[in-house]
Design an enzyme around this catalytic site. Structure first.
Site, PDB file in Angstrom:
ATOM      1  N   ASP A 131      -7.703  -5.363  -0.840  1.00 60.61           N
ATOM      2  CA  ASP A 131      -8.353  -6.287  -1.889  1.00 60.61           C
ATOM      3  C   ASP A 131      -8.117  -7.722  -1.588  1.00 60.61           C
ATOM      4  OD1 ASP A 131      -9.253  -4.367  -3.698  1.00 60.61           O
ATOM      5  OD2 ASP A 131      -7.339  -3.753  -3.904  1.00 60.61           O
ATOM      6  N   HIS A 136       0.921  -1.122  -0.060  1.00 64.38           N
ATOM      7  CA  HIS A 136      -0.084  -0.143  -0.170  1.00 64.38           C
ATOM      8  C   HIS A 136       0.789   1.164   0.154  1.00 64.38           C
ATOM      9  CE1 HIS A 136      -3.284   2.820   0.890  1.00 64.38           C
ATOM     10  NE2 HIS A 136      -4.169   1.698   0.413  1.00 64.38           N
TER      11      HIS A 136
HETATM   12  C1  LIG Z   1      -0.387  -0.790  -3.773  1.00 62.76           C
HETATM   13  C2  LIG Z   1       0.958  -0.484  -4.733  1.00 62.76           C
HETATM   14  C3  LIG Z   1       0.734   0.243  -6.012  1.00 62.76           C
HETATM   15  C4  LIG Z   1       1.750   0.607  -3.902  1.00 62.76           C
HETATM   16  O1  LIG Z   1       2.904   0.901  -4.429  1.00 62.76           O
HETATM   17  P1  LIG Z   1       3.855   1.937  -4.208  1.00 62.76           P
HETATM   18  O2  LIG Z   1       3.683   2.818  -3.128  1.00 62.76           O
HETATM   19  O3  LIG Z   1       4.357   2.673  -5.462  1.00 62.76           O
HETATM   20  O4  LIG Z   1       5.228   1.049  -4.051  1.00 62.76           O
HETATM   21  P2  LIG Z   1       6.023   0.336  -5.038  1.00 62.76           P
HETATM   22  O5  LIG Z   1       5.263  -0.291  -6.160  1.00 62.76           O
HETATM   23  O6  LIG Z   1       7.190   1.207  -5.486  1.00 62.76           O
HETATM   24  O7  LIG Z   1       6.729  -0.969  -3.914  1.00 62.76           O
HETATM   25  C5  LIG Z   1       7.667  -0.609  -3.303  1.00 62.76           C
HETATM   26  C6  LIG Z   1       8.611  -1.828  -3.196  1.00 62.76           C
HETATM   27  O8  LIG Z   1       7.672  -3.221  -2.628  1.00 62.76           O
HETATM   28  C7  LIG Z   1       7.400  -4.183  -3.555  1.00 62.76           C
HETATM   29  N1  LIG Z   1       5.968  -4.204  -3.499  1.00 62.76           N
HETATM   30  C8  LIG Z   1       5.141  -3.696  -3.401  1.00 62.76           C
HETATM   31  N2  LIG Z   1       3.922  -4.097  -3.291  1.00 62.76           N
HETATM   32  C9  LIG Z   1       4.190  -5.335  -3.549  1.00 62.76           C
HETATM   33  C10 LIG Z   1       3.324  -6.722  -3.866  1.00 62.76           C
HETATM   34  N3  LIG Z   1       2.315  -6.714  -3.891  1.00 62.76           N
HETATM   35  N4  LIG Z   1       4.050  -7.740  -4.251  1.00 62.76           N
HETATM   36  C11 LIG Z   1       5.506  -7.925  -4.220  1.00 62.76           C
HETATM   37  N5  LIG Z   1       6.084  -6.543  -4.187  1.00 62.76           N
HETATM   38  C12 LIG Z   1       5.705  -5.592  -3.643  1.00 62.76           C
HETATM   39  C13 LIG Z   1       7.988  -3.248  -4.908  1.00 62.76           C
HETATM   40  O9  LIG Z   1       8.360  -4.470  -5.716  1.00 62.76           O
HETATM   41  C14 LIG Z   1       8.775  -2.670  -4.346  1.00 62.76           C
HETATM   42  O10 LIG Z   1      10.047  -3.053  -4.176  1.00 62.76           O
HETATM   43  P3  LIG Z   1      11.637  -2.690  -4.737  1.00 62.76           P
HETATM   44  O11 LIG Z   1      11.921  -1.367  -3.808  1.00 62.76           O
HETATM   45  O12 LIG Z   1      12.492  -3.925  -4.254  1.00 62.76           O
HETATM   46  O13 LIG Z   1      11.364  -2.607  -6.190  1.00 62.76           O
HETATM   47  C15 LIG Z   1       1.791  -1.586  -4.725  1.00 62.76           C
HETATM   48  O14 LIG Z   1       1.932  -2.172  -3.303  1.00 62.76           O
HETATM   49  C16 LIG Z   1       1.033  -2.593  -5.688  1.00 62.76           C
HETATM   50  O15 LIG Z   1       1.420  -2.763  -6.778  1.00 62.76           O
HETATM   51  N6  LIG Z   1       0.469  -3.730  -5.147  1.00 62.76           N
HETATM   52  C17 LIG Z   1      -0.395  -4.668  -5.771  1.00 62.76           C
HETATM   53  C18 LIG Z   1      -1.774  -4.110  -6.243  1.00 62.76           C
HETATM   54  C19 LIG Z   1      -2.817  -4.153  -5.373  1.00 62.76           C
HETATM   55  O16 LIG Z   1      -2.691  -4.933  -4.491  1.00 62.76           O
HETATM   56  N7  LIG Z   1      -3.181  -2.899  -5.334  1.00 62.76           N
HETATM   57  C20 LIG Z   1      -4.391  -2.384  -4.489  1.00 62.76           C
HETATM   58  C21 LIG Z   1      -3.959  -1.427  -3.391  1.00 62.76           C
HETATM   59  S1  LIG Z   1      -5.248  -1.158  -2.369  1.00 62.76           S
END
Ligand SMILES: CC(C)(COP(=O)(O)OP(=O)(O)OC[C@H]1O[C@@H](n2cnc3c(N)ncnc32)[C@H](O)[C@@H]1OP(=O)(O)O)[C@@H](O)C(=O)NCCC(=O)NCCS
Length: 373
Positions: free
Chosen positions: A310, A259
């Protein structure tokens, strides 16, 4: 030169009195009330009133809102015709986006930007989102849409319009809780999209259409459906850990985890986890919960990443019998309450939302006639 904040992370762009998230402590508050308290004691209708008005309703006020919902739930017959005549969507969110946008063409107040008209549109849009989703689900299966039953709660009525059968009290209450948990989440991507559109003083239907477009993406509301598809693909509890390890080894994201704001447990996931387990046990389908539990343990242990809203909503909706490709639409059935609350707040204290970008493209180029390129 200003500092670039990619993804607007940690940028505060306005004040809001609607919803607060404490990402470090894992707390979510609607208008001063903890989400756990509301999930345990309130109803979706009460929460809608709270989000819109800033306080819990008195009995007469709640009765009035329920009555307004009951009176406005039915959609124009042309909307049902539209649902029948649109080509099959590649994803049902396309149809929802189109149908909700089309509602404005049958709304005599669509261009009336008075405060009173905007409140009435908030009521209609919130009342009708579920009607459109349920009608679509039936029409695509070759069935007739079920007319709303004014005696039922918003949650029970939605399940009734979807299945044609009145849900048990317990099912209706769990679904009611799911609606409460999804109702608002501060300046999340779809709410922000709605507020950006509202900030141009565009109409409420346009703002909500923008929000639906943003919700559709897999990084936002599209995640719940993908969680269930993953669970179905895994198939059995003993294969769960290997599957997720494989995803992590390929550096793929595991849907339903992580998140932008929470650095600890998402409080909504804690409640949905209980829902998934209890519904699973009662319906003899606890394997989806057990599979989810294994995945969660692995993600926390190996990546330190927690489940979000989710993750357990997926297995909860599945055992409630909701078709998997409708999960993101269900999110909209609830979140419309928060979207409209934010649009009303934006209108009440508007400033055009218009950030800057740091330009990193070329400079000083001279136009070259087309035949000389
Ligand atoms: C929600 C979300 C977009 C937040 O993203 P964000 O704040 O931009 O954080 P990032 O995507 O940059 O993630 C930070 C780190 O955690 C990891 N990470 C975050 N969510 C992850 C996941 N669901 N699975 C595996 N790794 C994850 C990323 O790969 C990243 O690792 P790195 O620094 O080694 O590259 C992200 O956690 C995600 O894509 N989750 C899956 C989709 C989801 O469930 N969305 C609903 C949100 S309520």
């Amino acid at each position: 030169m200003a500092e670039v904040k990619a993804g607007l992370q940690n940028v505060v762009i306005a004040t809001s009195e609607i919803c607060s998230i404490d990402g470090a402590q894992g707390r979510l508050i609607y208008r001063g009330y903890d989400i756990g308290d509301l999930a345990e004691h309130s109803t979706f209708e009460e929460v809608v009133y709270l989000l819109w008005n800033g306080r819990l309703p008195r009995r007469a006020e709640l009765d009035q809102l329920k009555q307004q919902f009951a009176q406005t739930r039915a959609v124009a017959p042309q909307i049902l015709d539209l649902l029948k005549n649109l080509p099959p969507a590649q994803h049902p969110m396309e149809t929802l986006r189109t149908a909700i946008s089309a509602l404005s063409l049958y709304d005599a107040e669509s261009e009336d930007m008075s405060e009173e008209a905007n409140w009435r549109k908030a009521v209609r849009l919130t009342a009708q989102m579920g009607t459109v989703v349920a009608a679509y689900a039936r029409i695509r299966d070759g069935k007739e849409a079920v007319a709303p039953d004014p005696r039922l709660s918003h949650a029970a009525n939605f399940l009734y319009m979807l299945t044609g059968e009145r849900p048990s009290e317990e099912e209706a209450r769990w679904f009611d809780i799911a609606l409460i948990l999804h109702a608002d989440h501060s300046f999340n991507a779809s709410t922000f999209a709605a507020r950006v559109t509202a900030s141009t003083l565009s109409d409420m239907h346009s703002a909500i259409t923008s929000a639906i477009g943003a919700l559709k993406g897999p990084l936002h509301g599209g995640a719940n459906e993908r969680v269930m598809r993953m669970l179905l693909e895994i198939g059995s509890v003993d294969k769960a850990e290997d599957h997720v390890r494989g995803l992590l080894a390929e550096r793929q994201k595991v849907m339903g985890f992580g998140h932008r704001v929470y650095r600890t447990k998402d409080p909504r996931a804690t409640i949905l986890r209980r829902m998934s387990e209890e519904l699973g046990r009662r319906t003899g389908q606890v394997k989806w919960f057990e599979m989810s539990e294994r995945i969660e343990e692995l993600m926390v242990r190996e990546k330190g990443i927690n489940a979000n809203v989710d993750f357990y909503s997926a297995s909860s909706y599945y055992v409630l019998g909701i078709p998997v490709d409708l999960y993101t639409l269900i999110f909209a059935v609830s979140r419309i309450s928060g979207w409209t609350a934010h649009v009303l707040e934006q209108y009440a204290n508007n400033r055009l939302i218009r950030p800057l970008a740091e330009y990193t493209g070329p400079v000083g180029l001279k136009y070259v006639p087309i035949d000389q390129r």
